[in-house]
Design an enzyme around this catalytic site. Structure first.
Site, PDB file in Angstrom:
ATOM      1  N   TYR A 196       1.015  -1.077  -0.054  1.00 42.02           N
ATOM      2  CA  TYR A 196      -0.129  -0.006  -0.074  1.00 42.02           C
ATOM      3  C   TYR A 196       0.633   1.289   0.055  1.00 42.02           C
ATOM      4  O   TYR A 196       0.826   2.126  -0.709  1.00 42.02           O
ATOM      5  CB  TYR A 196      -1.101   0.091   1.246  1.00 42.02           C
TER       6      TYR A 196
ATOM      7  N   PHE B 130      -8.225  19.082 -24.522  1.00 42.99           N
ATOM      8  CA  PHE B 130      -8.785  17.679 -24.841  1.00 42.99           C
ATOM      9  C   PHE B 130     -10.076  18.154 -24.186  1.00 42.99           C
ATOM     10  O   PHE B 130     -10.382  18.479 -23.147  1.00 42.99           O
ATOM     11  CB  PHE B 130      -7.851  16.492 -24.270  1.00 42.99           C
ATOM     12  N   ASP B 131     -11.033  17.121 -24.546  1.00 44.59           N
ATOM     13  CA  ASP B 131     -12.416  17.084 -24.050  1.00 44.59           C
ATOM     14  C   ASP B 131     -12.609  16.962 -22.460  1.00 44.59           C
ATOM     15  O   ASP B 131     -13.232  17.608 -21.778  1.00 44.59           O
ATOM     16  CB  ASP B 131     -13.543  16.570 -24.850  1.00 44.59           C
TER      17      ASP B 131
ATOM     18  N   ASP C 185       0.048  18.842 -21.156  1.00 40.52           N
ATOM     19  CA  ASP C 185      -0.705  17.630 -21.222  1.00 40.52           C
ATOM     20  C   ASP C 185       0.070  16.746 -22.225  1.00 40.52           C
ATOM     21  O   ASP C 185       0.248  16.992 -23.181  1.00 40.52           O
ATOM     22  CB  ASP C 185      -2.069  17.923 -21.902  1.00 40.52           C
TER      23      ASP C 185
ATOM     24  N   ALA D 110       0.146  13.381 -23.047  1.00 37.93           N
ATOM     25  CA  ALA D 110      -0.453  11.964 -23.589  1.00 37.93           C
ATOM     26  C   ALA D 110       0.187  11.536 -24.691  1.00 37.93           C
ATOM     27  O   ALA D 110       0.768  10.183 -24.457  1.00 37.93           O
ATOM     28  CB  ALA D 110      -1.981  12.218 -23.976  1.00 37.93           C
TER      29      ALA D 110
ATOM     30  N   LYS E 284      -1.689   6.284 -23.725  1.00 33.12           N
ATOM     31  CA  LYS E 284      -1.269   6.422 -24.890  1.00 33.12           C
ATOM     32  C   LYS E 284       0.157   6.397 -25.131  1.00 33.12           C
ATOM     33  O   LYS E 284       0.479   5.105 -25.098  1.00 33.12           O
ATOM     34  CB  LYS E 284      -1.614   8.075 -25.258  1.00 33.12           C
TER      35      LYS E 284
ATOM     36  N   HIS F 152     -20.972  13.804 -25.841  1.00 33.36           N
ATOM     37  CA  HIS F 152     -20.905  12.493 -26.838  1.00 33.36           C
ATOM     38  C   HIS F 152     -20.793  11.217 -26.367  1.00 33.36           C
ATOM     39  O   HIS F 152     -21.013  10.377 -27.193  1.00 33.36           O
ATOM     40  CB  HIS F 152     -19.597  12.899 -27.740  1.00 33.36           C
TER      41      HIS F 152
END
Ligand code: F0G
Length: 459
Positions: free
Chosen positions: A72, A124-125, A215, A217, A258, A450
């Site tokens: 843990y 990004f969304d 970001d 990714a 990704k 969406h």
């Protein structure tokens, strides 16, 4: 004779995929209320919905999983990942999270207040969602060229630095918690950001005393484009380029699904201890203790190996050339897409492919449904459905582009699959004159609609 190009790996495990008939698919997509997210994956033959968490792990990654330490607190796997983040990305401070949006949630809980502005290049969304949920504004400052699919621009994901400076000048410093730089720029078509642009954005951030958030990714794919397209980088290794890219940032969020080629995972990393400290409590509350943050030890081990593999040139060359291959096949049939081919996907220009569908009837979604019915191929709409409604007026937002993204999972499909995709699109394109109707909404959520929207055929 010059030898043809071939993949830099061979296949050790395979997964069966199923073909279906058009009649079956028409029924299934109707039952899914014409939302591709609502389809069972068994009903899909070639799944290009996303490149997120859908890649094939390597033998090295699978074997690293067996060595996961599931303690843990203070697990070896955590230190292993922390050291890898330091070595490859150059950040001293790091927090794990179960995926990219979880990292955004933690970081944004610490830095965003109501009424803030976060300029950047096509957030990004989920990033936009997390910003707007906090009643702040995600301000898109991507270069105008990104809105013209047929323009061949090497770094079409760049920030328009003039636009950005206007924003930084206009608002008081306290209103702007960070500039968000997404590499590669997913929404604009998996288009890269040049090192020159990263440097220019960082210089503006310094000038106005604002933090720079990357970001990350698809950072490795971005580095490949810098190496192959930007003067001065051809002789640098991908790992050197990656280190330089991040040296300009104060912090990063990462969807490891990704460019760390894992099925689940993410993290955030910081230059300053202070920022790391301000995020810790949100990590513990939302994800888990700071040495696992929602990931198992084995996941962290696989992620660390993935970071190493994705920053190797041979892997990236195979990856990006497959995306390019699909682009070249579409060129043979004159099917328009965001040019040049992106890092992780081909974004088909739906307005040009289906010129007779009105924008109110969701052009790119209509193309996505047609492609699914044609051959069981699943893409994703990047258009008016994804753009959501304006938070204030509640009117539909109609972005400049209606795109159908065909995202290619890493190390997963062969070029034969790409051939099927190209021919299926050609068949849809050939009957474009007959496709005049799209879809209308029967159910939607107020934000990120969406994913769960329900549609019916327009009459
Ligand atoms: N940032 C970018 C640029 C992304 O593309 C994504 C996810 C995220 C953040 C969020 O990461 O999914 O791990 O929570 N993009 C996926 C896609 C879902 O299909 O493009 P996540």
């Amino acid at each position: 004779m010059e030898l043809p190009f071939a993949e830099s790996y061979r296949i050790k495990a395979v997964e069966a995929i199923k073909r279906s008939t058009r009649i079956e698919r028409e029924q299934w997509i109707k039952e899914a209320n014409y939302n591709l997210f609502a389809l069972k994956s068994d009903y899909v033959f070639i799944d290009l919905l996303t490149d997120s968490g859908t890649g094939a792990m390597s033998d090295r990654q699978w074997s690293a999983m067996m060595l996961g330490d599931e303690s843990y607190a203070g697990a070896r796997s955590y230190y292993n990942l922390k050291d890898t983040v330091k070595e490859i990305l150059g950040f001293n401070y790091f927090l794990p999270a179960h995926q990219g949006r979880a990292a955004e949630n933690i970081l944004f809980s610490a830095i965003i207040r109501k009424g803030n502005i976060l300029p950047g290049n096509s957030h990004f969304d989920t990033t936009k969602g997390h910003i707007e949920f906090r009643q702040a504004v995600a301000l898109d400052c991507t270069i105008e060229e990104a809105n013209h699919t047929q323009l061949e621009v090497p770094f079409k994901g760049n920030v328009d630095v003039v636009k950005l400076e206007k924003v930084l000048k206009h608002y008081p410093r306290e209103k702007i918690p960070a500039v968000v730089l997404t590499v590669t720029n997913n929404t604009a078509g998996g288009q890269p950001v040049s090192m020159e642009n990263i440097k220019a954005v960082a210089a503006l951030c310094n000038k106005y005393g604002v933090l720079l958030l990357i970001d990350a990714a698809r950072f490795a794919e971005n580095a490949y484009f810098i190496k192959t397209r930007e003067p001065g980088y051809a002789d640098k290794s991908i790992k050197e380029i990656v280190r330089e890219m991040f040296s300009y940032a104060d912090m990063m969020t990462m969807s490891a699904k990704k460019d760390a080629i894992v099925n689940i995972g993410g993290f955030m990393a910081f230059r300053s201890e202070e920022l790391w400290k301000s995020c810790k409590k949100f990590c513990i509350m939302n994800e888990g203790f700071i040495t696992y943050g929602g990931m198992s030890g084995r996941d962290m081990n696989a992620l660390a190996v993935g970071l190493d593999e994705s920053t190797e040139f041979d892997y990236l060359e195979t990856r990006i050339r497959q995306v390019e291959y699909l682009g070249l096949r579409l060129d043979e049939y004159s099917i328009p897409y965001q040019r040049p081919a992106g890092g992780h996907a081909i974004f088909v220009d739906a307005k040009q492919v289906l010129p007779n569908v009105p924008r109110e009837e969701f052009i790119a979604q209509t193309l996505g449904i047609e492609l699914y019915m044609e051959a069981g191929i699943r893409g994703v709409e990047v258009g008016a459905l994804l753009a959501d409604r304006d938070p204030t007026t509640r009117e539909n937002r109609y972005p400049a582009l209606e795109l159908l993204r065909l995202a290619i999972p890493r190390r997963t499909y062969t070029n034969n699959h790409m051939d099927v995709v190209a021919v299926a699109l050609k068949n849809v394109y050939d009957r474009r004159d007959k496709i005049t109707k799209g879809y209308s909404i029967t159910y939607e959520e107020p934000i990120m609609r969406h994913f769960t929207v329900e549609l019916e055929r327009s009459e």
